[in-house]
Design a protein around this motif. Structure first.
Motif, PDB file in Angstrom:
ATOM      1  N   GLY A 196      11.410   5.325 -13.752  1.00 64.34           N
ATOM      2  CA  GLY A 196      11.732   3.927 -13.446  1.00 64.34           C
ATOM      3  C   GLY A 196      12.674   3.825 -12.269  1.00 64.34           C
ATOM      4  N   GLN A 197      13.734   4.664 -12.305  1.00 66.10           N
ATOM      5  CA  GLN A 197      14.719   4.684 -11.214  1.00 66.10           C
ATOM      6  C   GLN A 197      14.077   5.169  -9.916  1.00 66.10           C
ATOM      7  N   GLN A 198      13.159   6.127 -10.060  1.00 69.77           N
ATOM      8  CA  GLN A 198      12.500   6.713  -8.892  1.00 69.77           C
ATOM      9  C   GLN A 198      11.626   5.683  -8.176  1.00 69.77           C
ATOM     10  N   VAL A 199      10.973   4.825  -8.936  1.00 69.39           N
ATOM     11  CA  VAL A 199      10.145   3.757  -8.352  1.00 69.39           C
ATOM     12  C   VAL A 199      11.030   2.822  -7.523  1.00 69.39           C
ATOM     13  N   ILE A 200      12.204   2.494  -8.067  1.00 76.00           N
ATOM     14  CA  ILE A 200      13.132   1.602  -7.354  1.00 76.00           C
ATOM     15  C   ILE A 200      13.596   2.258  -6.056  1.00 76.00           C
ATOM     16  N   GLU A 222      11.168   2.236   1.334  1.00 73.55           N
ATOM     17  CA  GLU A 222      10.131   1.576   2.132  1.00 73.55           C
ATOM     18  C   GLU A 222      10.633   0.263   2.729  1.00 73.55           C
ATOM     19  N   LEU A 223      11.506  -0.421   1.990  1.00 74.38           N
ATOM     20  CA  LEU A 223      12.099  -1.663   2.495  1.00 74.38           C
ATOM     21  C   LEU A 223      12.998  -1.352   3.695  1.00 74.38           C
ATOM     22  N   THR A 224      13.738  -0.247   3.585  1.00 71.25           N
ATOM     23  CA  THR A 224      14.599   0.207   4.684  1.00 71.25           C
ATOM     24  C   THR A 224      13.750   0.537   5.915  1.00 71.25           C
ATOM     25  N   GLU A 225      12.662   1.273   5.671  1.00 71.63           N
ATOM     26  CA  GLU A 225      11.754   1.680   6.752  1.00 71.63           C
ATOM     27  C   GLU A 225      11.123   0.465   7.424  1.00 71.63           C
ATOM     28  N   PRO A 265      26.465  -5.767  13.399  1.00 69.93           N
ATOM     29  CA  PRO A 265      25.394  -4.808  13.667  1.00 69.93           C
ATOM     30  C   PRO A 265      24.448  -4.794  12.459  1.00 69.93           C
ATOM     31  N   PHE A 266      23.155  -4.648  12.704  1.00 68.41           N
ATOM     32  CA  PHE A 266      22.175  -4.684  11.614  1.00 68.41           C
ATOM     33  C   PHE A 266      21.918  -3.275  11.077  1.00 68.41           C
ATOM     34  N   HIS A 267      22.147  -3.095   9.776  1.00 69.16           N
ATOM     35  CA  HIS A 267      21.914  -1.807   9.113  1.00 69.16           C
ATOM     36  C   HIS A 267      20.768  -1.976   8.113  1.00 69.16           C
ATOM     37  N   PRO A 268      19.564  -1.479   8.425  1.00 70.19           N
ATOM     38  CA  PRO A 268      18.421  -1.664   7.530  1.00 70.19           C
ATOM     39  C   PRO A 268      18.672  -1.185   6.094  1.00 70.19           C
ATOM     40  N   GLU A 269      19.290  -0.003   5.944  1.00 67.69           N
ATOM     41  CA  GLU A 269      19.501   0.541   4.601  1.00 67.69           C
ATOM     42  C   GLU A 269      20.456  -0.330   3.786  1.00 67.69           C
ATOM     43  N   ARG A 270      21.522  -0.796   4.427  1.00 66.06           N
ATOM     44  CA  ARG A 270      22.483  -1.659   3.729  1.00 66.06           C
ATOM     45  C   ARG A 270      21.836  -2.980   3.325  1.00 66.06           C
ATOM     46  N   MET A 271      20.997  -3.528   4.228  1.00 67.72           N
ATOM     47  CA  MET A 271      20.329  -4.790   3.910  1.00 67.72           C
ATOM     48  C   MET A 271      19.354  -4.599   2.756  1.00 67.72           C
ATOM     49  N   ALA A 272      18.645  -3.467   2.728  1.00 60.96           N
ATOM     50  CA  ALA A 272      17.723  -3.179   1.622  1.00 60.96           C
ATOM     51  C   ALA A 272      18.492  -3.099   0.304  1.00 60.96           C
ATOM     52  N   SER A 273      19.661  -2.460   0.330  1.00 59.09           N
ATOM     53  CA  SER A 273      20.499  -2.362  -0.875  1.00 59.09           C
ATOM     54  C   SER A 273      20.925  -3.738  -1.363  1.00 59.09           C
ATOM     55  N   ARG A 274      21.301  -4.597  -0.412  1.00 60.48           N
ATOM     56  CA  ARG A 274      21.734  -5.945  -0.790  1.00 60.48           C
ATOM     57  C   ARG A 274      20.576  -6.746  -1.387  1.00 60.48           C
ATOM     58  N   LYS A 290       0.835  -1.210   0.000  1.00 61.34           N
ATOM     59  CA  LYS A 290       0.000   0.000   0.000  1.00 61.34           C
ATOM     60  C   LYS A 290       0.872   1.262   0.000  1.00 61.34           C
ATOM     61  N   LYS A 291       1.879   1.286   0.873  1.00 59.82           N
ATOM     62  CA  LYS A 291       2.766   2.464   0.974  1.00 59.82           C
ATOM     63  C   LYS A 291       3.541   2.701  -0.317  1.00 59.82           C
ATOM     64  N   VAL A 292       4.119   1.619  -0.869  1.00 60.67           N
ATOM     65  CA  VAL A 292       4.903   1.758  -2.107  1.00 60.67           C
ATOM     66  C   VAL A 292       3.999   2.205  -3.256  1.00 60.67           C
ATOM     67  N   SER A 293       2.812   1.606  -3.374  1.00 61.06           N
ATOM     68  CA  SER A 293       1.870   1.944  -4.453  1.00 61.06           C
ATOM     69  C   SER A 293       1.501   3.423  -4.417  1.00 61.06           C
ATOM     70  N   GLU A 294       1.194   3.919  -3.206  1.00 64.64           N
ATOM     71  CA  GLU A 294       0.793   5.332  -3.061  1.00 64.64           C
ATOM     72  C   GLU A 294       1.918   6.270  -3.497  1.00 64.64           C
ATOM     73  N   ARG A 295       3.149   5.945  -3.075  1.00 66.68           N
ATOM     74  CA  ARG A 295       4.278   6.808  -3.440  1.00 66.68           C
ATOM     75  C   ARG A 295       4.672   6.654  -4.907  1.00 66.68           C
ATOM     76  N   ALA A 296       4.548   5.423  -5.430  1.00 69.87           N
ATOM     77  CA  ALA A 296       4.986   5.152  -6.809  1.00 69.87           C
ATOM     78  C   ALA A 296       4.109   5.812  -7.866  1.00 69.87           C
ATOM     79  N   VAL A 297       2.867   6.133  -7.516  1.00 67.79           N
ATOM     80  CA  VAL A 297       1.997   6.838  -8.488  1.00 67.79           C
ATOM     81  C   VAL A 297       1.829   8.302  -8.088  1.00 67.79           C
ATOM     82  N   GLY A 298       2.666   8.744  -7.161  1.00 63.04           N
ATOM     83  CA  GLY A 298       2.602  10.133  -6.704  1.00 63.04           C
ATOM     84  C   GLY A 298       3.423  11.063  -7.578  1.00 63.04           C
TER      85      GLY A 298
END
Length: 447
Positions: A72-76, A82-85, A285-294, A54-62
């Protein structure tokens, strides 16, 4: 890595939209259908999946996407954000008490790897943060639990506090803190008892320890391979005990990874550390942003750099750089580098941290056998000092002697020498290009 299946599916989905000059609502809808399936297949909690989509859909068509020059890059980017969050947004560090020692209760079910994780965390605190931890054996029920912690303490040269298995865990924890204050330990890690399942007696005991020692952290150790059960366990412990953070073990195993994506959203408690292997330094240590990138195949260069900084000697690295620039690298230098790289962890895992590694054919199935590196080391160690410094003198009879001394075929000796020669030529070419570049007033990006 735990997310391989999810990572592969999401990357295929993202690839379809990446280069699009125009993104329609239909494109986003189709992409989100595939993302939803990928997350469900990875065993992510259904409510979490619905909220994420729901969150990704709302932002992706914003507006931020539709008016972008590269939609295309912006959607990614939206998916990554959102994956990081979803995994916590930013790194949640271990607590530090205003007045030492910082008291950490390690809790969890039997079999999750709690005792081993306690040892790994103590090792990490000492090596990465220069702390002085005290391990506390407060599991008096599981056979050999105390011995296991004492063995780990001996292996890591870290002190373990124990009063045997005839004293109550509450008293053990209390006396341990007194001991830590006397001996100026700044962290106390209490390895509490686990059970095969959550029961009233276990929770009552943990509540008594909590009430008596007033811990700064209650870290729940959860086995990532148990999937949705890990989320249920986390929720139960949190409801009854009020955990402050989660340590996910076996995240390097053959698991779908849904636990890591669900626990934070369901319990609202951060993942603080992840176990990435069996060795005592395999806790990160767990880094959400790094894990999302991976997960999205963008690599994790920061973690790679940190691993390198922790294991590679800075002075030796500078010396090696000079030798590489002048193409005067010897086989002894090469051997030393091999040893330092090995200390960073499995090579196949390190390669996967590189950006674009997902596009390298066969990398996901790549398993670099540690024996191959051992064979190279054996070959180099069978050479004389002169041969290591001047490999060009190694003729046919010397090659046979080296092969015999290392227990490897002559063909392997030949291959190593050829590869080393090619590497030196390449370094010479790079150095020449850099010199030409400087004369023309620019610098190559990799130098």
């Amino acid at each position: 890595m735990a997310f391989e299946g999810l990572s592969e599916r999401l990357q295929k989905t993202m690839q379809k939209i990446r280069g699009k000059g125009k993104v329609t609502e239909a494109d986003v809808k189709e992409m989100m259908r595939e993302v939803r399936l990928a997350l469900l297949y990875a065993d992510v909690n259904l409510k979490v999946v619905k909220s994420f989509v729901k969150k990704v859909s709302e932002r992706a068509v914003g507006q931020e996407v539709m008016k972008s020059l590269t939609p295309g890059q912006q959607v990614i980017k939206v998916v990554k954000d959102e994956l990081t969050e979803l995994m916590g947004g930013e790194q949640s560090k271990i607590a530090t008490a205003n007045k030492p020692p910082t008291v950490v209760m390690m809790v969890g079910l039997q079999g999750a790897g709690k005792t081993t994780t306690t040892g790994k965390l103590a090792n990490l605190l000492r090596k990465k943060y220069n702390r002085k931890p005290l391990l506390v054996a407060a599991d008096i029920y599981r056979p050999a639990a105390i011995n296991q912690l004492q063995t780990l303490g001996k292996q890591l040269t870290l002190p373990v506090f124990s009063l045997g298995d005839k004293v109550s865990p509450v008293e053990i924890a209390t006396k341990a803190i007194e001991k830590a204050k006397e001996e100026h330990h700044d962290y106390v890690l209490i390895d509490t008892a686990g059970r095969l399942h959550i029961d009233e007696n276990l929770m009552d005991e943990l509540k008594q320890i909590k009430e008596k020692v007033n811990p700064d952290e209650i870290l729940l150790v959860v086995d990532a391979m148990t999937g949705q059960d890990a989320v249920n366990v986390a929720q139960s412990f949190n409801d009854q005990l009020g955990v402050t953070g989660v340590v996910l073990t076996k995240l390097d195993g053959d698991t779908r990874g849904g636990a890591a994506l669900s626990i934070r959203a369901v319990t609202e408690k951060p993942i603080k550390f992840v176990g990435m292997g069996e060795k005592m330094d395999a806790l990160e240590p767990f880094h959400p942003e790094r894990m999302a990138s991976r997960i999205l195949g963008m690599g994790d260069v920061l973690s790679l750099i940190e691993k390198a900084e922790a294991t590679i000697d800075e002075e030796k690295a500078k010396e090696l750089e000079q030798k590489m620039r002048s193409a005067s690298l010897t086989l002894d230098d090469f051997l030393e580098q091999l040893a330092q790289v090995r200390n960073m962890g499995p090579l196949d895992e390190l390669l996967k941290m590189l950006p674009g590694a997902n596009k390298m054919k066969g990398l996901n199935n790549l398993k670099i056998d540690d024996k191959q590196i051992s064979h190279v080391e054996a070959i180099i160690q069978s050479m004389t000092k002169e041969e290591k410094e001047h490999p060009e003198i190694i003729n046919a009879s010397r090659r046979r002697r080296i092969a015999k001394g290392s227990g490897r075929p002559v063909q392997e000796v030949n291959r190593l020498l050829k590869q080393f020669e090619e590497m030196k030529k390449m370094m010479k070419q790079m150095n020449n290009m850099t010199k030409k570049g400087k004369r023309k007033g620019f610098k190559l990006p990799f130098m």
